[in-house]
Design a protein around this motif. Structure first.
Motif, PDB file in Angstrom:
ATOM      1  N   GLU A  97       0.690  -1.302  -0.153  1.00 23.88           N
ATOM      2  CA  GLU A  97      -0.067  -0.040   0.187  1.00 23.88           C
ATOM      3  C   GLU A  97       0.847   1.476  -0.102  1.00 23.88           C
ATOM      4  O   GLU A  97       0.582   2.181   0.675  1.00 23.88           O
ATOM      5  N   ARG A  98       1.811   1.269  -0.807  1.00 17.49           N
ATOM      6  CA  ARG A  98       2.844   2.373  -1.213  1.00 17.49           C
ATOM      7  C   ARG A  98       2.530   2.842  -2.504  1.00 17.49           C
ATOM      8  O   ARG A  98       3.716   3.134  -3.151  1.00 17.49           O
TER       9      ARG A  98
ATOM     10  N   GLY B  15      -2.968   6.739   1.542  1.00 22.14           N
ATOM     11  CA  GLY B  15      -2.473   6.086   0.341  1.00 22.14           C
ATOM     12  C   GLY B  15      -3.658   6.056  -0.566  1.00 22.14           C
ATOM     13  O   GLY B  15      -4.571   6.885  -0.072  1.00 22.14           O
TER      14      GLY B  15
END
Length: 308
Positions: A269-270, A307
């Motif tokens: 989740e970057r 995010g």
């Protein structure tokens, strides 16, 4: 970060020595075509065939008389409130030169690659300051040379110095960043476009301790191309820790590729979408905002990271 300090010093050697207010008070400038502009007085009515032109003019206290936009996406949000009553010229790649002539600017601040075909026509309307606006060095030089054109050289130089100091300050705190890989992607097609190291936002990321997997440009002296198309298979081999996405008006088809979920950045989740000014971030306001986005999204402030 000695290289950052040298950037300011280097500007002295790439700019023609300013004529200032000597003699007949002409101002002599050289743009990135190698063309010398001679202004009889400071420009008070600049027009912008670039977001940069609007950005730098406003940063230096001069409101432009006309500006281009991003087509369907309009004038960039971060400048919109200050440009609400300014005449529009249409998209930057196809500006309305009839309207430009009607507003009678005394200087046109433009992206060089978007005005090459219409350069002679634009110059029949007003002096044309055509700038590359790709690299960090381009940004520093463009701010200074525009500052001289607008009679705000000291303020322009101060903006450059403050910006470089801010980079140094952020770069001094590299704990947790060293070796972190990153990719800046754009496109709504099935194959994303990835940016090389010399593009201003990726250059800033490199200076702040991140490793841009897009790599070095094959012809850094030319600036173009800005990057290249990369398959999802090749991106998976590079497997960056973080992916930044430039905005697009279409759904990103490459994120529908079955390989996409296997990328490390996606799994962790970057993946972050960055604002539109990352596409043209050479102006003093935009480049400061880019640094702010990097600090907010990528530096160790877990509570402020949001995010996709």
């Amino acid at each position: 970060m000695l290289g950052l300090r040298n950037l300011v010093i280097a500007l002295v050697f790439v700019l023609i020595a300013p004529a200032g207010w000597a003699g007949n008070q002409n101002i002599e400038l050289m743009d990135d075509r190698g063309v010398t502009l001679r202004l009889s007085s400071v420009a008070a009515r600049p027009a912008a065939i670039s977001t940069f032109g609007a950005d730098v003019s406003l940063a230096l206290g001069v409101k432009p008389v006309a500006v281009t936009d991003y087509g369907l996406q309009g004038v960039p949000d971060y400048l919109a409130s200050q440009l609400a009553d300014v005449q529009g010229l249409g998209p930057r790649h196809q500006p309305n030169l009839e309207v430009l002539s009607e507003v009678a600017p005394d200087l046109v601040i433009a992206i060089r690659r978007y005005t090459e075909k219409d350069g002679s026509h634009i110059e029949s309307i007003a002096p044309l300051l055509a700038l590359d606006l790709i690299t960090l060095q381009d940004s520093l030089r463009a701010v200074e040379v525009t500052g001289r054109a607008l009679g705000a050289q000291e303020k322009a130089e101060a903006l450059n110095v403050e910006f470089l100091k801010r980079i140094e300050t952020l770069a001094a705190h590299e704990v947790g960043r060293s070796g972190k890989t990153i990719a800046l992607l754009t496109s709504g097609s099935e194959t994303p476009f990835i940016y090389y190291d010399h593009f201003l936002p990726t250059a800033l990321l490199e200076r702040l301790g991140f490793d841009n997997v897009g790599g070095e440009p094959p012809n850094p002296e030319h600036g173009i191309p800005l990057g290249y198309r990369i398959s999802l298979e090749a991106l998976l081999e590079l497997n960056p820790d973080t992916i930044l996405l430039l905005p697009t008006s279409r759904q990103r088809a490459f994120t529908m590729n079955p390989i996409w979920p296997y990328l490390k950045a996606v799994r962790d989740e970057r993946v972050f979408e960055v604002p539109h000014y990352w596409k043209e971030g050479a102006g003093p306001i935009a480049r400061d905002r880019i640094l702010g986005d990097i600090e907010r999204l990528l530096l160790p402030h877990p509570e402020s990271v949001v995010g996709e």
